[in-house]
Design a protein around this motif. Structure first.
Motif, PDB file in Angstrom:
ATOM      1  N   SER A  12     -30.489  31.247  -0.748  1.00 39.32           N
ATOM      2  CA  SER A  12     -29.268  30.917  -0.205  1.00 39.32           C
ATOM      3  C   SER A  12     -28.345  30.031   0.527  1.00 39.32           C
ATOM      4  CB  SER A  12     -28.529  31.802   0.825  1.00 39.32           C
ATOM      5  OG  SER A  12     -27.753  32.234   0.971  1.00 39.32           O
ATOM      6  N   PRO A  13     -27.358  29.021  -0.211  1.00 43.51           N
ATOM      7  CA  PRO A  13     -27.079  27.498   0.353  1.00 43.51           C
ATOM      8  C   PRO A  13     -26.585  27.503   1.960  1.00 43.51           C
ATOM      9  CG  PRO A  13     -25.631  28.687  -0.507  1.00 43.51           C
ATOM     10  CD  PRO A  13     -26.465  29.321  -1.218  1.00 43.51           C
ATOM     11  N   PHE A  14     -26.903  29.221   2.656  1.00 44.89           N
ATOM     12  CA  PHE A  14     -27.170  29.144   3.890  1.00 44.89           C
ATOM     13  C   PHE A  14     -28.093  29.488   4.623  1.00 44.89           C
ATOM     14  CE2 PHE A  14     -22.979  29.554   1.687  1.00 44.89           C
ATOM     15  CZ  PHE A  14     -22.255  28.407   2.340  1.00 44.89           C
ATOM     16  N   HIS A  15     -28.410  29.268   5.506  1.00 39.45           N
ATOM     17  CA  HIS A  15     -29.609  29.337   6.827  1.00 39.45           C
ATOM     18  C   HIS A  15     -29.645  31.119   6.945  1.00 39.45           C
ATOM     19  CE1 HIS A  15     -32.131  25.776   5.842  1.00 39.45           C
ATOM     20  NE2 HIS A  15     -30.635  24.787   6.628  1.00 39.45           N
ATOM     21  N   TYR A  18     -25.002  34.563   4.037  1.00 33.54           N
ATOM     22  CA  TYR A  18     -24.734  34.903   1.850  1.00 33.54           C
ATOM     23  C   TYR A  18     -23.644  34.684   1.967  1.00 33.54           C
ATOM     24  CZ  TYR A  18     -24.349  39.829   2.566  1.00 33.54           C
ATOM     25  OH  TYR A  18     -24.311  41.506   3.173  1.00 33.54           O
ATOM     26  N   ILE A  19     -23.732  34.754   0.603  1.00 37.15           N
ATOM     27  CA  ILE A  19     -22.258  35.350  -0.301  1.00 37.15           C
ATOM     28  C   ILE A  19     -22.254  36.928  -1.127  1.00 37.15           C
ATOM     29  CG2 ILE A  19     -20.581  34.463  -1.921  1.00 37.15           C
ATOM     30  CD1 ILE A  19     -21.743  31.616  -1.218  1.00 37.15           C
ATOM     31  N   ASN A  20     -21.032  37.256  -0.460  1.00 36.15           N
ATOM     32  CA  ASN A  20     -21.427  38.506  -1.653  1.00 36.15           C
ATOM     33  C   ASN A  20     -19.971  38.883  -2.181  1.00 36.15           C
ATOM     34  OD1 ASN A  20     -22.131  41.730  -1.429  1.00 36.15           O
ATOM     35  ND2 ASN A  20     -19.492  42.156  -1.018  1.00 36.15           N
ATOM     36  N   TYR A  21     -20.356  39.184  -3.520  1.00 35.45           N
ATOM     37  CA  TYR A  21     -19.414  39.341  -4.825  1.00 35.45           C
ATOM     38  C   TYR A  21     -19.005  40.314  -5.203  1.00 35.45           C
ATOM     39  CZ  TYR A  21     -21.443  34.631  -5.349  1.00 35.45           C
ATOM     40  OH  TYR A  21     -21.771  32.480  -5.309  1.00 35.45           O
ATOM     41  N   PRO A 310     -28.827  37.284   4.268  1.00 38.03           N
ATOM     42  CA  PRO A 310     -28.714  38.226   3.121  1.00 38.03           C
ATOM     43  C   PRO A 310     -29.402  39.235   2.721  1.00 38.03           C
ATOM     44  CG  PRO A 310     -29.956  36.207   2.628  1.00 38.03           C
ATOM     45  CD  PRO A 310     -29.563  35.669   3.791  1.00 38.03           C
ATOM     46  N   PRO A 311     -28.973  40.728   2.432  1.00 33.09           N
ATOM     47  CA  PRO A 311     -30.017  41.828   2.322  1.00 33.09           C
ATOM     48  C   PRO A 311     -31.191  41.490   1.568  1.00 33.09           C
ATOM     49  CG  PRO A 311     -28.231  42.036   0.704  1.00 33.09           C
ATOM     50  CD  PRO A 311     -28.155  40.640   1.784  1.00 33.09           C
ATOM     51  N   THR A 312     -32.189  41.599   1.438  1.00 33.33           N
ATOM     52  CA  THR A 312     -33.431  41.694   0.860  1.00 33.33           C
ATOM     53  C   THR A 312     -33.818  42.511  -0.129  1.00 33.33           C
ATOM     54  OG1 THR A 312     -34.657  43.663   1.623  1.00 33.33           O
ATOM     55  CG2 THR A 312     -35.275  41.409   3.151  1.00 33.33           C
ATOM     56  N   SER A 313     -34.361  41.453  -1.664  1.00 29.36           N
ATOM     57  CA  SER A 313     -34.444  42.424  -3.163  1.00 29.36           C
ATOM     58  C   SER A 313     -36.000  42.104  -3.079  1.00 29.36           C
ATOM     59  CB  SER A 313     -32.921  41.878  -3.797  1.00 29.36           C
ATOM     60  OG  SER A 313     -33.386  39.914  -3.694  1.00 29.36           O
ATOM     61  N   SER A 314     -35.796  42.648  -4.003  1.00 29.20           N
ATOM     62  CA  SER A 314     -37.365  43.799  -5.034  1.00 29.20           C
ATOM     63  C   SER A 314     -36.892  42.672  -6.067  1.00 29.20           C
ATOM     64  CB  SER A 314     -38.047  44.508  -4.807  1.00 29.20           C
ATOM     65  OG  SER A 314     -38.944  44.853  -5.543  1.00 29.20           O
TER      66      SER A 314
END
Length: 334
Positions: A12-15, A18-21, A310-314
């Motif tokens: 993410s561009p933020f530490h 995150y952006i939720n779309y 941000p939420p983790t993703s696999s």
């Protein structure tokens, strides 16, 4: 050996943000589950814009004189005007390139033989599909899009894109040129596309998805801007590993983060590929909607900056070419 997907980690561009779309539904036929993607003709259905009232109509169009696009544009303007600093809305016009020679080859040989054998080659001795060009049919499909925009700009009040982005692959560079060049665009919204590395098709193995050099793009499309950091030669394509679907979605999410954090435009054009657009739709929470070559899909996007990690993703690893279980070379006829 390096993995192509490792170059595009879902950062993410933020530490700590995150952006939720999300896709705002109810405005385009394409986001309605009842719409059949395989039979949908965007050019005959006003890009899918639904004829409906908006709660801003009374203030903007009390005499009922404005077009549907003009009223929709004002509605989106109000959404952004009334949003806080952590919320924004954009309308993305996502167009798939016109038919390419690789599309013809896959249809001719069949997908199993294409995936296991032919897609690994630059061509078949008669036709070349490495960084595939568009066919005459592909040119015609792009010109259908041009005709739609010409008529919609002149008579329907459709807002012209404020920003244009394109994949670096030739079939998209050319489709964007044929679609938007020569249109009567507002002086403040010229066609000046930016070539974006992340907007490309799934990376690896298929030679049709190996891009040409930066110098070649600059020489053949001198009016295009190329994003900063764009390498001379393709730094991501590998001949033996292909990006996984989850890695592609993460990459296109990173592209969205880039555009939504650096571009203030509300009306944005992407010229890309079937797989890339499918991944964009997934990242936007949109229903699956497969585009035919030359097809276009608009999406009203709500982007909210969330003040937590941000939420983790696999992310699945890249894959190798499948083993051929069919004879990839068709028997001669006659």
């Amino acid at each position: 050996m390096s993995d192509a997907s490792s170059h595009f980690t879902p950062s993410s561009p933020f530490h700590q943000k995150y952006i939720n779309y999300t896709t705002v539904t109810g405005f385009f036929l394409q986001d309605d589950p009842a719409t059949n993607a395989s039979a949908f003709n965007y050019s005959m259905l006003n890009l899918g814009l639904i004829e409906r009232p908006y709660d801003t109509d009374d203030e903007y169009d009390p005499q009922h004189e404005k077009t549907q696009w003009q009223r929709f544009e004002h509605y989106v303007f109000r959404l952004n005007r009334q949003s806080g600093r952590h919320l924004q809305y954009k309308v993305l016009f996502m167009g798939r390139h016109g038919e390419g020679y690789h599309n013809v080859a896959e249809s001719f040989y069949g997908t199993p033989a294409w995936d296991c054998y032919w897609s690994l080659l630059d061509g078949n001795g008669t036709v070349e599909w490495a960084d595939a060009r568009i066919t005459e049919k592909g040119v015609a499909q792009a010109l259908v899009a041009h005709a739609f925009w010409k008529e919609a700009l002149a008579n329907k009040g459709i807002p012209a894109p404020e920003s244009y982005y394109t994949s670096p692959l030739v079939r998209c560079l050319e489709t964007a040129k044929l679609t938007f060049s020569g249109l009567k665009l507002p002086s403040r919204r010229p066609f000046k596309p930016v070539v974006k590395e992340l907007l490309r098709e799934a990376i690896g193995i298929h030679t049709c998805d190996r891009r040409s050099s930066k110098s070649w793009i600059q020489e053949n499309y001198p009016d295009y801007a190329i994003e900063a950091g764009f390498a001379e030669e393709d730094p991501f394509w590998l001949p033996d590993l292909r990006e996984s679907n989850t890695a592609q979605v993460a990459r296109l999410k990173k592209l969205l983060d880039d555009v939504f954090t650096t571009d203030d435009s509300t009306w944005v054009s992407f010229t890309s590929h079937s797989g890339a657009i499918g991944s964009l739709l997934k990242a936007l929470g949109h229903r699956t909607f497969s585009l035919q070559t030359g097809g276009v899909i608009p999406v009203l996007v709500k982007a909210e900056t969330i003040g937590c990690p941000p939420p983790t993703s696999s992310i699945q690893p890249s894959t190798t070419a499948p083993t051929c279980t069919v004879n990839p070379t068709p028997a001669p006829t006659g």
